[in-house]
Scaffold this active site. Sequence first.
Site, PDB file in Angstrom:
ATOM      1  N   HIS A 117     -10.236  -5.234  -3.469  1.00 50.49           N
ATOM      2  CA  HIS A 117      -8.897  -5.534  -2.880  1.00 50.49           C
ATOM      3  C   HIS A 117      -9.111  -5.919  -1.395  1.00 50.49           C
ATOM      4  O   HIS A 117      -9.802  -5.516  -0.620  1.00 50.49           O
ATOM      5  CB  HIS A 117      -8.113  -4.177  -2.853  1.00 50.49           C
ATOM      6  CG  HIS A 117      -8.799  -2.954  -2.560  1.00 50.49           C
ATOM      7  ND1 HIS A 117      -9.760  -2.282  -3.269  1.00 50.49           N
ATOM      8  CD2 HIS A 117      -8.516  -2.065  -1.314  1.00 50.49           C
ATOM      9  CE1 HIS A 117     -10.033  -1.158  -2.340  1.00 50.49           C
ATOM     10  NE2 HIS A 117      -9.279  -1.274  -1.389  1.00 50.49           N
ATOM     11  N   GLU A 124     -12.234   3.519  -1.319  1.00 51.64           N
ATOM     12  CA  GLU A 124     -11.965   4.926  -1.947  1.00 51.64           C
ATOM     13  C   GLU A 124     -11.621   4.067  -3.360  1.00 51.64           C
ATOM     14  O   GLU A 124     -11.913   4.902  -4.403  1.00 51.64           O
ATOM     15  CB  GLU A 124     -10.813   5.497  -1.448  1.00 51.64           C
ATOM     16  CG  GLU A 124     -11.355   5.955  -0.135  1.00 51.64           C
ATOM     17  CD  GLU A 124      -9.818   6.830   0.196  1.00 51.64           C
ATOM     18  OE1 GLU A 124      -9.094   6.717  -0.312  1.00 51.64           O
ATOM     19  OE2 GLU A 124     -10.087   7.492   1.516  1.00 51.64           O
ATOM     20  N   HIS A 158      -6.837  -5.902   2.180  1.00 51.37           N
ATOM     21  CA  HIS A 158      -5.830  -5.103   2.914  1.00 51.37           C
ATOM     22  C   HIS A 158      -5.368  -6.119   3.717  1.00 51.37           C
ATOM     23  O   HIS A 158      -6.090  -6.966   4.504  1.00 51.37           O
ATOM     24  CB  HIS A 158      -6.411  -4.051   3.749  1.00 51.37           C
ATOM     25  CG  HIS A 158      -6.966  -2.798   3.193  1.00 51.37           C
ATOM     26  ND1 HIS A 158      -6.358  -1.613   2.670  1.00 51.37           N
ATOM     27  CD2 HIS A 158      -8.316  -2.423   2.533  1.00 51.37           C
ATOM     28  CE1 HIS A 158      -7.025  -0.783   2.318  1.00 51.37           C
ATOM     29  NE2 HIS A 158      -8.214  -1.200   1.862  1.00 51.37           N
ATOM     30  N   ASP A 207       0.745  -1.120  -0.016  1.00 52.04           N
ATOM     31  CA  ASP A 207       0.102   0.184  -0.011  1.00 52.04           C
ATOM     32  C   ASP A 207       0.749   1.234   0.084  1.00 52.04           C
ATOM     33  O   ASP A 207       1.649   1.432   0.770  1.00 52.04           O
ATOM     34  CB  ASP A 207      -0.901  -0.079   1.392  1.00 52.04           C
ATOM     35  CG  ASP A 207      -1.896   0.872   1.170  1.00 52.04           C
ATOM     36  OD1 ASP A 207      -3.148   0.589   0.990  1.00 52.04           O
ATOM     37  OD2 ASP A 207      -1.714   2.258   1.009  1.00 52.04           O
ATOM     38  N   ILE A 208       0.493   2.227  -0.781  1.00 57.02           N
ATOM     39  CA  ILE A 208       1.365   3.552  -0.690  1.00 57.02           C
ATOM     40  C   ILE A 208       1.322   4.339   0.435  1.00 57.02           C
ATOM     41  O   ILE A 208       2.240   4.967   0.556  1.00 57.02           O
ATOM     42  CB  ILE A 208       0.765   4.356  -2.142  1.00 57.02           C
ATOM     43  CG1 ILE A 208       1.864   5.338  -2.636  1.00 57.02           C
ATOM     44  CG2 ILE A 208      -0.447   4.995  -1.760  1.00 57.02           C
ATOM     45  CD1 ILE A 208       1.548   5.873  -4.044  1.00 57.02           C
ATOM     46  N   ASN A 210     -13.040  -3.490   2.532  1.00 61.28           N
ATOM     47  CA  ASN A 210     -13.898  -2.226   2.400  1.00 61.28           C
ATOM     48  C   ASN A 210     -14.964  -2.524   1.278  1.00 61.28           C
ATOM     49  O   ASN A 210     -14.551  -2.658   0.207  1.00 61.28           O
ATOM     50  CB  ASN A 210     -13.245  -0.920   2.372  1.00 61.28           C
ATOM     51  CG  ASN A 210     -12.376  -0.810   3.625  1.00 61.28           C
ATOM     52  OD1 ASN A 210     -12.947  -1.283   4.787  1.00 61.28           O
ATOM     53  ND2 ASN A 210     -11.486  -0.219   3.651  1.00 61.28           N
TER      54      ASN A 210
HETATM   55  P1  AMP Z   1      -9.883   1.418   0.375  1.00 59.98           P
HETATM   56  O1  AMP Z   1      -9.978   2.670   1.005  1.00 59.98           O
HETATM   57  O2  AMP Z   1     -10.182   0.350   0.938  1.00 59.98           O
HETATM   58  O3  AMP Z   1     -10.421   1.606  -1.117  1.00 59.98           O
HETATM   59  O4  AMP Z   1      -8.244   1.231   0.123  1.00 59.98           O
HETATM   60  C1  AMP Z   1      -7.593   1.950  -1.182  1.00 59.98           C
HETATM   61  C2  AMP Z   1      -5.965   1.949  -0.778  1.00 59.98           C
HETATM   62  O5  AMP Z   1      -5.274   1.928  -1.744  1.00 59.98           O
HETATM   63  C3  AMP Z   1      -5.718   2.647   0.363  1.00 59.98           C
HETATM   64  O6  AMP Z   1      -5.080   1.902   1.608  1.00 59.98           O
HETATM   65  C4  AMP Z   1      -4.706   3.561  -0.404  1.00 59.98           C
HETATM   66  O7  AMP Z   1      -3.514   3.843   0.320  1.00 59.98           O
HETATM   67  C5  AMP Z   1      -4.139   2.638  -1.395  1.00 59.98           C
HETATM   68  N1  AMP Z   1      -3.586   3.097  -2.639  1.00 59.98           N
HETATM   69  C6  AMP Z   1      -4.068   4.140  -3.420  1.00 59.98           C
HETATM   70  N2  AMP Z   1      -3.369   4.167  -4.503  1.00 59.98           N
HETATM   71  C7  AMP Z   1      -2.053   3.284  -4.481  1.00 59.98           C
HETATM   72  C8  AMP Z   1      -0.904   2.997  -5.262  1.00 59.98           C
HETATM   73  N3  AMP Z   1      -0.796   3.802  -6.329  1.00 59.98           N
HETATM   74  N4  AMP Z   1      -0.238   2.116  -4.817  1.00 59.98           N
HETATM   75  C9  AMP Z   1      -0.591   1.489  -3.697  1.00 59.98           C
HETATM   76  N5  AMP Z   1      -1.582   1.582  -3.000  1.00 59.98           N
HETATM   77  C10 AMP Z   1      -2.339   2.595  -3.355  1.00 59.98           C
END
Ligand code: AMP
Length: 113
Positions: A101, A96, A103, A31-32, A88
Amino acid sequence: MLNNSIFKKIIDKKTKANIIYEDKLVTAFEDIKPKAPVHILIIPNTFIASLNDIKESNKDIIAHMLYVSVNIAKQQKISQEGYRIIINCNKNAGQEINYLHIHLLGGKKLNKI
Ligand code: AMP
């Protein structure tokens, strides 16, 4: 909700990501914005928007995503201490990225939910 293009680009290697595992069905990458020392996302290689889009024809992917997550937890050496798996779904859960996905979180004591 953001569109799915960022995770699709990671699968297509059009965006940089720290990919730690991939096979024919799933890709896992860091995760970024990590919320724990280990924070890895596991996604299907074929687009699925959210858990609401799981149906009879694609339900096996969930088992594989979980299986891969557990193997990664072992490989990251967080399995004995413990870890958390979160999916989520939609806005009330704070999804988001419009791309299914998992986590995988661990490496520290996580706040109890
Ligand atoms: P969610 O809120 O469950 O949709 O989680 C989305 C996740 O994607 C968040 O934890 C972000 O930090 C992660 N994320 C967004 N863009 C990237 C990216 N380019 N590379 C890795 N993780 C990302």
